[in-house]
Design an enzyme around this catalytic site. Structure first.
Site, PDB file in Angstrom:
ATOM      1  CB  CYS A 101      29.609  46.095 -27.019  1.00 61.24           C
ATOM      2  SG  CYS A 101      29.640  47.818 -26.456  1.00 61.24           S
ATOM      3  CG  HIS A 157      33.948  57.947 -28.391  1.00 61.32           C
ATOM      4  ND1 HIS A 157      34.949  57.350 -27.669  1.00 61.32           N
ATOM      5  CD2 HIS A 157      33.617  59.081 -27.722  1.00 61.32           C
ATOM      6  CE1 HIS A 157      35.216  58.095 -26.598  1.00 61.32           C
ATOM      7  NE2 HIS A 157      34.412  59.132 -26.603  1.00 61.32           N
ATOM      8  CB  CYS A 172      30.102  50.238 -20.109  1.00 58.57           C
ATOM      9  SG  CYS A 172      30.129  48.438 -20.307  1.00 58.57           S
ATOM     10  CD  GLU A 219      37.438  52.631 -20.171  1.00 60.81           C
ATOM     11  OE1 GLU A 219      37.029  52.496 -21.352  1.00 60.81           O
ATOM     12  OE2 GLU A 219      37.934  51.690 -19.524  1.00 60.81           O
ATOM     13  CB  THR A 233      37.044  48.550 -21.078  1.00 63.33           C
ATOM     14  OG1 THR A 233      36.631  49.792 -21.671  1.00 63.33           O
ATOM     15  CG2 THR A 233      36.711  48.540 -19.597  1.00 63.33           C
ATOM     16  CB  CYS A 259      35.077  45.011 -22.315  1.00 65.02           C
ATOM     17  SG  CYS A 259      34.915  45.605 -23.993  1.00 65.02           S
ATOM     18  CB  SER A 289      35.713  54.893 -31.714  1.00 63.86           C
ATOM     19  OG  SER A 289      35.470  53.577 -31.281  1.00 63.86           O
ATOM     20  CG  ASN A 345      35.687  49.900 -29.722  1.00 63.65           C
ATOM     21  OD1 ASN A 345      35.314  49.226 -30.669  1.00 63.65           O
ATOM     22  ND2 ASN A 345      35.023  50.971 -29.300  1.00 63.65           N
TER      23      ASN A 345
HETATM   24  O1  0CM Z   1      36.235  53.692 -25.389  1.00 72.02           O
HETATM   25  P1  0CM Z   1      35.993  53.878 -26.855  1.00 72.02           P
HETATM   26  O2  0CM Z   1      36.646  55.145 -27.361  1.00 72.02           O
HETATM   27  O3  0CM Z   1      36.278  52.681 -27.660  1.00 72.02           O
HETATM   28  O4  0CM Z   1      34.419  54.165 -26.892  1.00 72.02           O
HETATM   29  P2  0CM Z   1      33.288  53.930 -27.974  1.00 72.02           P
HETATM   30  O5  0CM Z   1      32.166  54.861 -27.599  1.00 72.02           O
HETATM   31  O6  0CM Z   1      33.778  53.983 -29.347  1.00 72.02           O
HETATM   32  O7  0CM Z   1      32.860  52.434 -27.707  1.00 72.02           O
HETATM   33  C1  0CM Z   1      32.048  51.988 -26.707  1.00 72.02           C
HETATM   34  C2  0CM Z   1      32.455  52.201 -25.370  1.00 72.02           C
HETATM   35  C3  0CM Z   1      32.776  52.372 -24.240  1.00 72.02           C
HETATM   36  C4  0CM Z   1      33.111  52.580 -22.854  1.00 72.02           C
HETATM   37 FE1  SF4 Z   2      31.153  48.118 -24.883  1.00 75.34          FE
HETATM   38 FE2  SF4 Z   2      33.249  47.096 -23.705  1.00 75.34          FE
HETATM   39 FE3  SF4 Z   2      32.945  49.758 -23.752  1.00 75.34          FE
HETATM   40 FE4  SF4 Z   2      31.342  48.249 -22.253  1.00 75.34          FE
HETATM   41  S1  SF4 Z   2      33.537  48.490 -21.983  1.00 75.34           S
HETATM   42  S2  SF4 Z   2      30.722  49.905 -23.635  1.00 75.34           S
HETATM   43  S3  SF4 Z   2      31.138  46.376 -23.452  1.00 75.34           S
HETATM   44  S4  SF4 Z   2      33.269  48.415 -25.530  1.00 75.34           S
END
Ligand code: 0CM
Ligand code: SF4
Length: 315
Positions: free
Chosen positions: A18, A47, A102, A132, A171, A201, A229, A231
């Protein structure tokens, strides 16, 4: 003629990086170019181990706490955001720091500050222990924010001023679970103040929508991402709820051919922190056993780009 079994592969789009991840990685790369190695990074910049290892090879050193950064060394804060105490401590020590939080996480941070300044108590929907969540809680004084993880948590809340509440969210949550939690909050506290939808997000929600479109057409689905991670884990859940068996894999060698037995249509996606080269690696691994027929299924187009921090813009 090939004797390999046929495998239809539906590849989700959007998937993978992203705008916030792109920006965070670029910040570390530019910091190394500009300031020279080593550049310290507090927490995994995103992550993903492969991203972290690639940056290590360029001269980044990853640590969990600021106290592990030696005096005089530059430090970058990860995309997930940090409590206010972290830049404050960096300033007190005279450390040169860059913030790769972010912008969509920073937006939630400023909302939290504003709501608390307006006297509201915040109910924060998120996962306990996630960086976060720790970062967002660290934007406001202790006791001004309460974590809500489930609908059951909503029922157990006993706020001092039920008419003076607000909610915010992490997010990278499940769009569907969060909608249920917010509906429960609004039912219990009709005067609660909140964002129009939630703070999930664009990247998180687009990747979940893409999975929901593909999963019903698939016998199984692979999600490329790391076990920490958020997301990426939400994509596994989304696929399972849409009726496909789903599995998180970090790279090609994690593909379990036993698990794929009987699968004729496979879905594939990648979390926001997983590089595209890992998607190619997984496809190549599948091609060792199957005659793969790839098709990309595009459910949205993303054009989001975030500006670099001012200190790096001239680069
Ligand atoms: O928040 P998450 O564990 O999904 O983090 P990530 O590093 O895998 O993804 C991107 C982000 C942010 C904030
Ligand atoms: Fe990516 Fe969304 Fe995390 Fe921002 S908040 S780093 S756009 S996944």
């Amino acid at each position: 003629m090939s004797s390999l079994t046929k495998l239809k592969l539906l590849i989700a789009a959007p998937r993978g990086f992203c705008a916030g991840v792109d920006r965070a990685i670029r910040i570390v790369e530019l910091a190394i170019e500009r300031l020279g190695a080593p550049v310290y990074v507090r927490h995994e910049i995103v992550h993903n181990r492969f991203v972290v290892d690639a940056l290590k090879a360029k001269g980044a050193v990853f640590v969990e706490e600021l106290e592990d950064v030696p005096d005089g060394a530059p430090v970058v804060f990860s995309a997930h955001g940090v409590p206010k105490s972290v830049p404050a401590e960096a300033e007190a020590r005279g450390l040169d720091y860059l913030d790769a939080t972010c912008p969509l996480v920073s937006k939630v941070h400023s909302q939290a500050e504003r709501l608390v300044a307006a006297g509201r108590h915040i109910l924060f929907v998120g996962h306990r222990g996630h960086p976060e969540v720790i970062g967002t809680f660290g934007q406001v004084p202790k006791g001004r924010m309460t974590l809500v993880e489930t609908v059951a948590d909503v029922a157990a809340l006993a706020p001092e001023e039920p008419d003076n509440l607000a909610f915010l969210t992490q997010t990278t949550l499940s769009v569907d679970d969060t909608a249920e939690i917010i509906a429960a909050l609004k039912r219990r506290f009709p005067n609660i103040h909140g964002p129009r939808g939630e703070d999930i997000c664009y990247a998180t929600s687009n990747r979940q929508s893409a999975v929901k479109a593909i999963a019903p057409l698939c016998d199984a689905m692979l999600v490329i991402g790391a076990p920490n991670s958020s997301n990426s884990l939400r994509l596994v859940e989304a696929a399972e709820r849409a009726g496909a068996r789903a599995m998180l894999v970090q790279r090609g060698r994690d593909v379990d051919f036993g698990w794929l037995e009987g699968v004729s249509t496979l879905g594939l996606t990648a979390g926001a922190s997983a590089p595209e080269l890992l998607v190619r690696e997984v496809v190549d691994r599948l091609a060792e056993r199957y005659a793969v027929d790839e098709e990309q299924v595009e459910t949205a187009r993303e054009q989001m780009v975030f500006k670099l921090p001012r200190e790096l813009q001239a680069a």
